[in-house]
Design a protein around this motif. Structure first.
Motif, PDB file in Angstrom:
ATOM      1  N   VAL A 122     -34.301  78.386 -15.059  1.00  0.00           N
ATOM      2  CA  VAL A 122     -34.197  77.174 -15.869  1.00  0.00           C
ATOM      3  C   VAL A 122     -32.953  77.256 -16.744  1.00  0.00           C
ATOM      4  O   VAL A 122     -32.695  78.292 -17.369  1.00  0.00           O
ATOM      5  N   LEU A 123     -32.158  76.181 -16.756  1.00  0.00           N
ATOM      6  CA  LEU A 123     -30.977  76.099 -17.626  1.00  0.00           C
ATOM      7  C   LEU A 123     -31.408  75.408 -18.917  1.00  0.00           C
ATOM      8  O   LEU A 123     -31.436  74.190 -19.017  1.00  0.00           O
ATOM      9  N   LYS A 124     -31.750  76.202 -19.927  1.00  0.00           N
ATOM     10  CA  LYS A 124     -32.334  75.647 -21.142  1.00  0.00           C
ATOM     11  C   LYS A 124     -31.365  74.796 -21.950  1.00  0.00           C
ATOM     12  O   LYS A 124     -31.781  73.925 -22.723  1.00  0.00           O
ATOM     13  N   GLU A 125     -30.069  75.024 -21.781  1.00  0.00           N
ATOM     14  CA  GLU A 125     -29.086  74.281 -22.570  1.00  0.00           C
ATOM     15  C   GLU A 125     -28.656  72.981 -21.880  1.00  0.00           C
ATOM     16  O   GLU A 125     -27.855  72.225 -22.422  1.00  0.00           O
ATOM     17  N   TYR A 126     -29.167  72.730 -20.666  1.00  0.00           N
ATOM     18  CA  TYR A 126     -28.837  71.505 -19.940  1.00  0.00           C
ATOM     19  C   TYR A 126     -30.112  70.704 -19.698  1.00  0.00           C
ATOM     20  O   TYR A 126     -31.140  71.271 -19.312  1.00  0.00           O
ATOM     21  N   MET A 127     -30.037  69.390 -19.941  1.00  0.00           N
ATOM     22  CA  MET A 127     -31.221  68.537 -19.862  1.00  0.00           C
ATOM     23  C   MET A 127     -31.197  67.652 -18.610  1.00  0.00           C
ATOM     24  O   MET A 127     -30.130  67.312 -18.087  1.00  0.00           O
ATOM     25  N   GLU A 128     -32.414  67.280 -18.155  1.00  0.00           N
ATOM     26  CA  GLU A 128     -32.557  66.323 -17.065  1.00  0.00           C
ATOM     27  C   GLU A 128     -32.153  64.937 -17.569  1.00  0.00           C
ATOM     28  O   GLU A 128     -31.701  64.775 -18.701  1.00  0.00           O
TER      29      GLU A 128
END
Length: 208
Positions: free
Chosen positions: A12-18
């Protein structure tokens, strides 16, 4: 990871949002996970533990899983299926290459820009492209067709449902946002444009 064995379950890329700006981007999880190991000598690969699934199979399984009404053109390497946006039917295409290196979503807008409005449409599309990096809205200057495109590097077939879903919905969201703005541009009368320009000039004069 340990010497007892195991595999990575999710990334999961926590710093990038859907698209909802709240949910972190998930690269893969659960059943999407696959592992592949290559062993080399000085001249060539001597062993590969697993054969990666062709992109064609990934695409077909994904479209079947979401219940899409799709067609496959194996000779020209693409799938096509239908979607709906702003009450309009959209035909989407996903192209892929034989080497499993990349795939591209190609989503034409169901309306075409008349010749006299194409210069204004190009300026609008350039503005929208600057607002949404990663997606490309472009127009065929010959017939006025607008297309939303996005390419994904699949690293020799390494792909999963999350990436496919994100690619398709990114193209769809771009078209969905573009349709109302292009429709206003197409049906806007020249005198309306002059009134807008005059209004801006008056506001600038007041501000100065």
């Amino acid at each position: 990871l340990s010497t007892k064995g195991g595999s990575i379950f999710s990334a999961v890329l926590k710093e990038y949002m859907e698209q909802d700006k709240k949910t972190p981007v998930t690269l893969f999880t659960g059943n999407d996970v696959s592992m592949n190991f290559l062993f080399y000598n000085k001249k060539e690969t001597i062993m590969e533990t697993t054969a990666l699934k062709p992109l064609r199979m990934h695409l077909q399984e994904f479209l079947e899983s979401v219940g899409a009404d799709y067609q496959c053109d194996e000779e020209n390497h693409f799938y096509t299926f239908g979607m709906t946006s702003n009450g309009m039917n959209i035909r989407a295409f996903i192209l892929y290459n034989e080497e499993n290196d990349w795939m591209r979503c190609h989503m034409p807008m169901p309306i075409k820009v008349p010749e006299e409005k194409r210069t204004a449409a190009i300026l609008l599309l350039n503005k929208m492209n600057n607002e949404a990096p990663g997606i490309c809205l472009n127009m065929d200057e010959e017939d006025g067709e607008i297309v939303s495109t996005m390419m994904v590097n699949t690293d020799n077939g390494a792909i999963n449902y999350s990436i496919l879903n994100a690619m398709i919905h990114t193209c769809y969201n771009a078209i969905d946002a573009c349709i109302p703005r292009i429709m206003r541009l197409i049906y806007q009368q020249p005198e309306d444009m002059l009134l807008q320009i005059s209004s801006k000039q008056i506001n600038n004069s007041i501000a100065n």
